[in-house]
Structure formats: structure tokens, C-alpha cells
Design a protein around this motif. Structure first.
Motif, PDB file in Angstrom:
ATOM      1  N   ALA A   1       0.826  -1.206   0.000  1.00 46.08           N
ATOM      2  CA  ALA A   1       0.000   0.000   0.000  1.00 46.08           C
ATOM      3  C   ALA A   1       0.864   1.261   0.000  1.00 46.08           C
ATOM      4  O   ALA A   1       0.584   2.222  -0.724  1.00 46.08           O
ATOM      5  N   LEU A   2       1.920   1.273   0.805  1.00 50.70           N
ATOM      6  CA  LEU A   2       2.817   2.420   0.847  1.00 50.70           C
ATOM      7  C   LEU A   2       3.511   2.613  -0.497  1.00 50.70           C
ATOM      8  O   LEU A   2       3.589   3.733  -1.008  1.00 50.70           O
ATOM      9  N   GLU A   3       3.997   1.531  -1.090  1.00 48.32           N
ATOM     10  CA  GLU A   3       4.651   1.626  -2.399  1.00 48.32           C
ATOM     11  C   GLU A   3       3.670   2.166  -3.439  1.00 48.32           C
ATOM     12  O   GLU A   3       4.052   2.972  -4.284  1.00 48.32           O
ATOM     13  N   ASP A   4       2.415   1.728  -3.369  1.00 49.14           N
ATOM     14  CA  ASP A   4       1.405   2.215  -4.301  1.00 49.14           C
ATOM     15  C   ASP A   4       1.172   3.706  -4.124  1.00 49.14           C
ATOM     16  O   ASP A   4       1.100   4.463  -5.100  1.00 49.14           O
ATOM     17  N   LEU A   5       1.065   4.156  -2.874  1.00 51.03           N
ATOM     18  CA  LEU A   5       0.872   5.587  -2.616  1.00 51.03           C
ATOM     19  C   LEU A   5       2.060   6.401  -3.116  1.00 51.03           C
ATOM     20  O   LEU A   5       1.883   7.433  -3.763  1.00 51.03           O
ATOM     21  N   LEU A   6       3.259   5.944  -2.806  1.00 51.51           N
ATOM     22  CA  LEU A   6       4.450   6.673  -3.248  1.00 51.51           C
ATOM     23  C   LEU A   6       4.549   6.700  -4.769  1.00 51.51           C
ATOM     24  O   LEU A   6       4.971   7.706  -5.349  1.00 51.51           O
ATOM     25  N   ALA A   7       4.151   5.615  -5.426  1.00 50.07           N
ATOM     26  CA  ALA A   7       4.218   5.549  -6.888  1.00 50.07           C
ATOM     27  C   ALA A   7       3.278   6.551  -7.538  1.00 50.07           C
ATOM     28  O   ALA A   7       3.494   6.960  -8.688  1.00 50.07           O
ATOM     29  N   ARG A   8       2.244   6.974  -6.834  1.00 48.28           N
ATOM     30  CA  ARG A   8       1.285   7.940  -7.382  1.00 48.28           C
ATOM     31  C   ARG A   8       1.813   9.375  -7.352  1.00 48.28           C
ATOM     32  O   ARG A   8       1.258  10.242  -8.008  1.00 48.28           O
ATOM     33  N   LEU A   9       2.859   9.596  -6.570  1.00 46.05           N
ATOM     34  CA  LEU A   9       3.449  10.931  -6.511  1.00 46.05           C
ATOM     35  C   LEU A   9       4.281  11.192  -7.758  1.00 46.05           C
ATOM     36  O   LEU A   9       4.897  10.268  -8.292  1.00 46.05           O
TER      37      LEU A   9
ATOM     38  N   ALA B   1       4.198  16.738  -1.478  1.00 43.68           N
ATOM     39  CA  ALA B   1       4.057  15.277  -1.408  1.00 43.68           C
ATOM     40  C   ALA B   1       3.204  14.891  -0.206  1.00 43.68           C
ATOM     41  O   ALA B   1       2.327  14.027  -0.320  1.00 43.68           O
ATOM     42  N   ARG B   2       3.437  15.533   0.940  1.00 41.48           N
ATOM     43  CA  ARG B   2       2.619  15.248   2.135  1.00 41.48           C
ATOM     44  C   ARG B   2       1.156  15.537   1.861  1.00 41.48           C
ATOM     45  O   ARG B   2       0.273  14.742   2.197  1.00 41.48           O
ATOM     46  N   ASP B   3       0.882  16.712   1.264  1.00 43.64           N
ATOM     47  CA  ASP B   3      -0.496  17.072   0.955  1.00 43.64           C
ATOM     48  C   ASP B   3      -1.142  16.051   0.015  1.00 43.64           C
ATOM     49  O   ASP B   3      -2.289  15.651   0.212  1.00 43.64           O
TER      50      ASP B   3
ATOM     51  N   ALA C   1      -4.266  13.515   0.795  1.00 45.92           N
ATOM     52  CA  ALA C   1      -5.442  13.498  -0.080  1.00 45.92           C
ATOM     53  C   ALA C   1      -5.724  12.085  -0.605  1.00 45.92           C
ATOM     54  O   ALA C   1      -6.885  11.704  -0.766  1.00 45.92           O
ATOM     55  N   LEU C   2      -4.677  11.322  -0.860  1.00 43.83           N
ATOM     56  CA  LEU C   2      -4.865   9.952  -1.341  1.00 43.83           C
ATOM     57  C   LEU C   2      -5.391   9.029  -0.257  1.00 43.83           C
ATOM     58  O   LEU C   2      -6.214   8.155  -0.524  1.00 43.83           O
ATOM     59  N   VAL C   3      -4.924   9.226   0.971  1.00 42.64           N
ATOM     60  CA  VAL C   3      -5.319   8.351   2.071  1.00 42.64           C
ATOM     61  C   VAL C   3      -6.710   8.717   2.595  1.00 42.64           C
ATOM     62  O   VAL C   3      -7.526   7.851   2.869  1.00 42.64           O
ATOM     63  N   ALA C   4      -6.970  10.004   2.745  1.00 43.64           N
ATOM     64  CA  ALA C   4      -8.245  10.452   3.316  1.00 43.64           C
ATOM     65  C   ALA C   4      -8.742  11.636   2.504  1.00 43.64           C
ATOM     66  O   ALA C   4      -8.602  12.771   2.910  1.00 43.64           O
ATOM     67  N   PRO C   5      -9.357  11.359   1.342  1.00 48.83           N
ATOM     68  CA  PRO C   5      -9.779  12.456   0.467  1.00 48.83           C
ATOM     69  C   PRO C   5     -10.747  13.432   1.141  1.00 48.83           C
ATOM     70  O   PRO C   5     -10.683  14.618   0.908  1.00 48.83           O
ATOM     71  N   GLU C   6     -11.596  12.921   2.030  1.00 48.95           N
ATOM     72  CA  GLU C   6     -12.554  13.813   2.703  1.00 48.95           C
ATOM     73  C   GLU C   6     -11.857  14.752   3.684  1.00 48.95           C
ATOM     74  O   GLU C   6     -12.253  15.885   3.855  1.00 48.95           O
ATOM     75  N   ALA C   7     -10.773  14.305   4.318  1.00 51.15           N
ATOM     76  CA  ALA C   7     -10.023  15.159   5.238  1.00 51.15           C
ATOM     77  C   ALA C   7      -9.288  16.250   4.482  1.00 51.15           C
ATOM     78  O   ALA C   7      -9.179  17.378   4.941  1.00 51.15           O
ATOM     79  N   ALA C   8      -8.765  15.930   3.305  1.00 46.26           N
ATOM     80  CA  ALA C   8      -8.017  16.904   2.518  1.00 46.26           C
ATOM     81  C   ALA C   8      -8.934  17.983   1.954  1.00 46.26           C
ATOM     82  O   ALA C   8      -8.526  19.124   1.803  1.00 46.26           O
ATOM     83  N   ALA C   9     -10.179  17.619   1.671  1.00 44.77           N
ATOM     84  CA  ALA C   9     -11.120  18.578   1.121  1.00 44.77           C
ATOM     85  C   ALA C   9     -11.646  19.544   2.172  1.00 44.77           C
ATOM     86  O   ALA C   9     -12.002  20.660   1.882  1.00 44.77           O
TER      87      ALA C   9
END
Length: 182
Positions: A120-128, A167-169, A173-181
Motif C-alpha cells: 500500500a505504501l509503495e502504491d501511494l508513493l508511486a502515485r506521486l 508530497a505530504r499534501d 489526499a490519497l489516504v483520506a480524500p474527505e479530510a483533505a477537502a
């Protein structure tokens, strides 16, 4: 291992001390591999680690210690990954199926016990975007200072700070889209 010890190993290895060479690789290989995995993916990381050390040991006799050993190695690793990607784009694409069993064993061998979280972490990082991923991994995963990361990435410290913040932002947003909005 702290920087003065690494520096002493690098200078000894540069003079041909095989024991120092072995100790230097053992002390830095894990972080170099982790850095390369984020830049190029798990499939090619072992080959790129080997290429990084081949280049590094070729240059060790002229290593002057103006930067930390880790910073110097990460800069070499970054160039190795960039060269690899340039070469990969020149080759015709293939339809390779990843060997998931070998990947799972490789992660387990390197101390990861939570395979699903690692994936999951590798997937998130790959999206950056690559530049943000590189800055984030260098500072937040590998623990380089912003100045060291700037040296590795070949850009100003302010650019590294900006890339890490973005990258943090993006990760939030990827992990918790509702929190970022909100």
C-alpha cells in the motif's frame, strides 16, 4: 553507523581495503536499496544497487569527503536510476508479469513483516510525481536533511521543502480524500 565511521571506511576502501569495502556496503546497502526501490520499483532495485556500488567503488579513490558518504552514494544511486529509466524508455515495451512470490520474499528478507502495508505504501508513493517522491523518500524515509536531499537531487533546499510539503499534501489526499477537502 555514524558519519565519521562511514567516512573512515570510505577512505580505507578507496585505498583498496577489502574489509572496509565490505563494511561500507553492509552499512549503507539497505538505505541505498530503499531509495532505489522508490525511484525505479522493486523489480530492478537489486541490479541498480549493484550498479550504484560498482560506480561508487570506481570513484572511491577520488572521493574527497566534501559531502557525507550517504549523500554521495544517494547522488550516485539517483544517476544510476535516471540512466536506467532513460535506457528503459529507449527499449521496446514488453508485457512482463511481475513475480509476486519473489517480490513478497524479497520484502520479507529485508525486514518487512507487514507485506500488505508495504504494498500500500509503495502504491501511494508511486502515485506521486517523481520529483516529489524522490524528495519525500530522501527526507522522510531515509532521514536525509533537506540540505543533503538538495545535494542528492541537484536542486535548492527550498525546492526540496516545497516538494516534500506538496508530497505530504498529496499523500493525505490519497489516504483520506474527505479530510483533505475539509
Amino acid at each position: 553507523m555514524d558519519e565519521p565511521e562511514l567516512l573512515a571506511l570510505a577512505f580505507s576502501a578507496g585505498r583498496g581495503d577489502r574489509d572496509a569495502s565490505t563494511a561500507l556496503i553492509r552499512a549503507t546497502q539497505r538505505s541505498v536499496r530503499r531509495f532505489l526501490v522508490t525511484l525505479s520499483g522493486l523489480h530492478d532495485a537489486d541490479d541498480l544497487v549493484q550498479e550504484t556500488y560498482l560506480r561508487a567503488f570506481g570513484a572511491l579513490p577520488s572521493f574527497a569527503g566534501r559531502s557525507s558518504v550517504r549523500t554521495w552514494l544517494f547522488a550516485i544511486a539517483r544517476r544510476v536510476a535516471a540512466d536506467h529509466l532513460r535506457q528503459a524508455y529507449r527499449r521496446p515495451p514488453t508485457a512482463a508479469v511481475p513475480d509476486w512470490a519473489a517480490a513478497a520474499e524479497g520484502v520479507h528478507q529485508h525486514g518487512q513483516t507487514r507485506f500488505d502495508e508495504h504494498v500500500a505504501l509503495e502504491d501511494l508513493l508511486a502515485r506521486l510525481p517523481a520529483d516529489r517522491r524522490e524528495a519525500f523518500v530522501a527526507t522522510q524515509v531515509l532521514g536525509l536533511s533537506y540540505a543533503e536531499a538538495a545535494e542528492v537531487c541537484g536542486c535548492p533546499v527550498g525546492t526540496i521543502r516545497s516538494r516534500v510539503a506538496r508530497a505530504r499534501d498529496e499523500l493525505i489526499a490519497l489516504v483520506a480524500p474527505e479530510a483533505a477537502a475539509g
